[in-house]
Scaffold this active site. Structure first.
Site, short mmCIF file in Angstrom:
data_model
loop_
_atom_site.label_atom_id
_atom_site.label_comp_id
_atom_site.label_asym_id
_atom_site.label_seq_id
_atom_site.Cartn_x
_atom_site.Cartn_y
_atom_site.Cartn_z
N ASP A 9 -46.97 30.21 41.33
CA ASP A 9 -47.45 29.13 42.21
C ASP A 9 -48.73 29.66 42.86
O ASP A 9 -48.68 30.65 43.60
CB ASP A 9 -46.38 28.85 43.27
CG ASP A 9 -46.87 27.82 44.29
OD1 ASP A 9 -46.03 27.28 45.02
OD2 ASP A 9 -48.09 27.58 44.36
N ILE A 10 -49.84 29.03 42.60
CA ILE A 10 -51.15 29.58 43.03
C ILE A 10 -51.23 29.72 44.55
O ILE A 10 -51.95 30.57 45.06
CB ILE A 10 -52.29 28.68 42.49
CG1 ILE A 10 -53.61 29.45 42.40
CG2 ILE A 10 -52.47 27.40 43.32
CD1 ILE A 10 -54.68 28.74 41.58
N GLY A 31 -50.45 17.10 42.88
CA GLY A 31 -50.58 18.31 42.04
C GLY A 31 -50.91 19.56 42.84
O GLY A 31 -50.44 19.76 43.97
N VAL A 32 -51.76 20.39 42.23
CA VAL A 32 -52.10 21.66 42.90
C VAL A 32 -52.91 21.40 44.18
O VAL A 32 -52.79 22.15 45.15
CB VAL A 32 -52.87 22.59 41.93
CG1 VAL A 32 -54.27 22.07 41.64
CG2 VAL A 32 -52.90 24.02 42.43
N ASP A 33 -53.65 20.29 44.19
CA ASP A 33 -54.44 19.91 45.37
C ASP A 33 -53.50 19.70 46.56
O ASP A 33 -53.68 20.28 47.65
CB ASP A 33 -55.18 18.60 45.04
CG ASP A 33 -56.28 18.28 46.06
OD1 ASP A 33 -56.87 17.20 45.96
OD2 ASP A 33 -56.54 19.13 46.93
N SER A 116 -57.98 19.99 35.42
CA SER A 116 -57.97 18.70 34.70
C SER A 116 -56.81 18.52 33.73
O SER A 116 -56.69 17.45 33.12
CB SER A 116 -59.26 18.49 33.90
OG SER A 116 -60.29 18.07 34.77
N GLY A 118 -53.68 18.29 34.30
CA GLY A 118 -52.52 17.57 34.87
C GLY A 118 -52.82 16.08 34.97
O GLY A 118 -52.98 15.40 33.94
N TYR A 120 -55.43 14.53 35.46
CA TYR A 120 -56.68 14.06 34.83
C TYR A 120 -56.58 14.02 33.31
O TYR A 120 -57.55 13.70 32.63
CB TYR A 120 -57.86 14.91 35.30
CG TYR A 120 -58.38 14.50 36.68
CD1 TYR A 120 -57.76 13.48 37.40
CD2 TYR A 120 -59.48 15.12 37.25
CE1 TYR A 120 -58.23 13.12 38.66
CE2 TYR A 120 -59.96 14.78 38.50
CZ TYR A 120 -59.31 13.75 39.21
OH TYR A 120 -59.76 13.39 40.46
N1 APR Z 1 -49.83 26.41 41.23
C1 APR Z 1 -50.50 26.53 40.07
N2 APR Z 1 -50.77 25.50 39.25
C2 APR Z 1 -50.30 24.28 39.62
C3 APR Z 1 -49.59 24.08 40.83
C4 APR Z 1 -49.36 25.21 41.64
N3 APR Z 1 -48.71 25.13 42.81
N4 APR Z 1 -49.27 22.75 40.90
C5 APR Z 1 -49.75 22.18 39.78
N5 APR Z 1 -50.36 23.09 39.01
C6 APR Z 1 -51.01 22.92 37.71
C7 APR Z 1 -50.54 21.77 36.87
O1 APR Z 1 -49.33 22.13 36.18
C8 APR Z 1 -51.72 21.64 35.92
O2 APR Z 1 -51.57 22.58 34.86
O3 APR Z 1 -52.38 22.65 37.96
C9 APR Z 1 -52.94 22.06 36.79
C10 APR Z 1 -53.84 20.90 37.18
O4 APR Z 1 -53.04 19.75 37.42
P1 APR Z 1 -53.40 18.75 38.64
O5 APR Z 1 -53.04 19.39 39.91
O6 APR Z 1 -52.78 17.43 38.32
O7 APR Z 1 -55.00 18.64 38.63
P2 APR Z 1 -55.96 17.77 37.67
O8 APR Z 1 -55.35 17.48 36.37
O9 APR Z 1 -57.26 18.49 37.73
O10 APR Z 1 -56.08 16.39 38.47
C11 APR Z 1 -56.75 16.41 39.70
O11 APR Z 1 -54.96 15.24 40.77
O12 APR Z 1 -53.84 16.17 42.53
C12 APR Z 1 -54.82 15.27 42.21
O13 APR Z 1 -56.31 15.28 44.09
C13 APR Z 1 -56.15 15.72 42.74
O14 APR Z 1 -57.22 13.69 42.13
C14 APR Z 1 -57.07 15.04 41.78
C15 APR Z 1 -56.35 15.14 40.47
#
Ligand code: APR
Length: 346
Positions: A9-10, A31-33, A116, A118, A120
């Site tokens: 978990d980052i 998501g990770v955000d 991107s 997840g 995206y």
């Molecule tokens: N630690 C590490 N990696 C994570 C974590 C975490 N805690 N949570 C999710 N991830 C991974 C997901 O499994 C995926 O492989 O981060 C990667 C990116 O996924 P997303 O978080 O969905 O990001 P993204 O695809 O770039 O979409 C961004 O989603 O959360 C919203 O505000 C964000 O609008 C933006 C969009």
């Protein structure tokens, strides 16, 4: 310094900076955000609100607040739209700009999620290839420890064709130790005795002492010279062979340890200690960096006290890449990670 692919978990990592896969507002999301904003606390959002958003492909930075890391770098990946709308170059830009920001802020370590891949919708194997490729380019001229953080099994994929090829190679070659048919070793095998010492109805005569070995016409096993050469080679240690091979291939030390995905400090230890005993994965990493064919790889491993075995998936995957002359250690590590194996280098 090396690239490491880890499952974690980052928000838990205490490296100098973690990268957030944000959206253009920088004000949080899912998501990770969402995970980063929740863990950092409201001060993070307050600082983000002053940044005026972030363009897709660009990157910005704030402090880490309640997170264990010092900084959070925000980058906005492209939304996948079939692959013909500049998605790849925008995604590459995310890594390039985030790495540049980390370097400008003196970071020695940085962790990326797979941007991107997840919400995206960027195809996971393509997202991984872009991430590894851009980090590899950056590490060819800059020293930094870079993590690619995989959150869960489902968010990590290598190309299906590569996965299938490796799987069938493993199936064709894997020998489960407990079922390995006991191979009958003949005396000729065991002692590598010349034919004249063996007769089917007689036990082999004692192995002639080295002094009695006459060079045979064929110059084969029995010849004194080749035996002396062989003994000399046995005397050569792992690190002596490594340094000899670096010279023979006209590589610099940095070329070699970067291609091996090995830390400069570890390489200096090996260079400084003729009898240094590396781990198996480090020994193989250098054999890959030197692009040694399989037999020379086995020879180098033997000097470190290791062998490749068909009852070990890790070894079979290494053999697959060497036989296919694919010495890209980053691609090998992607595959090793996909098969839950230890990675090469450190
Ligand atoms: N630690 C590490 N990696 C994570 C974590 C975490 N805690 N949570 C999710 N991830 C991974 C997901 O499994 C995926 O492989 O981060 C990667 C990116 O996924 P997303 O978080 O969905 O990001 P993204 O695809 O770039 O979409 C961004 O989603 O959360 C919203 O505000 C964000 O609008 C933006 C969009």
């Amino acid at each position: 310094m090396p690239l490491k692919i880890i499952r974690d978990d980052i928000t838990k990592l205490n490296c100098d900076a973690i990268v957030n896969a944000a959206n253009n507002t920088l004000l949080g999301g899912g998501g990770v955000d969402g995970a980063i904003h929740r863990a950092a606390g409201s001060e993070l959002r307050d600082e983000c609100a002053k940044l005026g958003g972030c363009l897709t492909g660009d990157a910005k930075i704030t402090k880490g607040y309640r997170l264990p890391c010092k900084y959070v770098i925000y980058t906005v990946g492209p939304i996948w739209n079939g692959g013909n709308n500049n998605e790849e170059s925008l995604l590459r830009s995310c890594y390039i700009r985030s790495l540049r920001l980390a370097a400008e802020n003196g970071c020695e370590s940085v962790a990326f999620p797979l941007i991107s891949s997840g919400a995206y919708g960027y195809p996971k194997d393509k997202a991984l290839d872009v991430a590894v490729d851009e980090v590899k380019k950056f590490l060819s001229f800059y020293e930094m420890l870079v993590y690619i953080v995989v959150y869960d099994r489902s968010s990590y994929q290598i190309s299906q064709s590569l996965f299938d090829n490796i799987s069938s190679y493993i199936n064709d070659h894997y020998v489960d130790d407990q079922f390995k048919p006991m191979r009958r070793f003949s005396a000729r095998d065991l002692y590598a005795l010349p034919d004249e010492c063996i007769s089917e109805d007689r036990e082999p005569r004692p192995f002639p002492s080295l002094g009695q070995m006459e060079p045979s016409a064929s110059g084969s096993v029995g010849s004194k010279n080749s035996l002396n050469d062989a003994l000399e080679q046995i005397d050569e240690s792992f690190s002596e062979m490594l340094l000899r091979k670096i010279d023979e291939k006209g590589l610099t030390d940095a070329d070699c340890y970067k291609k091996a995905n090995v830390d400069r400090k570890l390489f200096s230890k090996i260079r400084g200690d003729k009898l240094y005993k590396p781990s198996k994965s480090t020994a193989i990493a250098f054999a890959i960096a030197l692009e040694l064919p399989l037999e020379e790889t086995k020879d180098m491993l033997m000097k470190a006290g290791f062998a490749l075995s068909h009852s070990n998936k890790f070894d079979i995957i290494i053999e697959y890449f060497i036989k296919n002359k694919n010495y890209d250690i980053f691609e090998i590590n992607e595959a090793l990670f996909a098969f839950d194996q230890k990675l090469l280098g450190v």
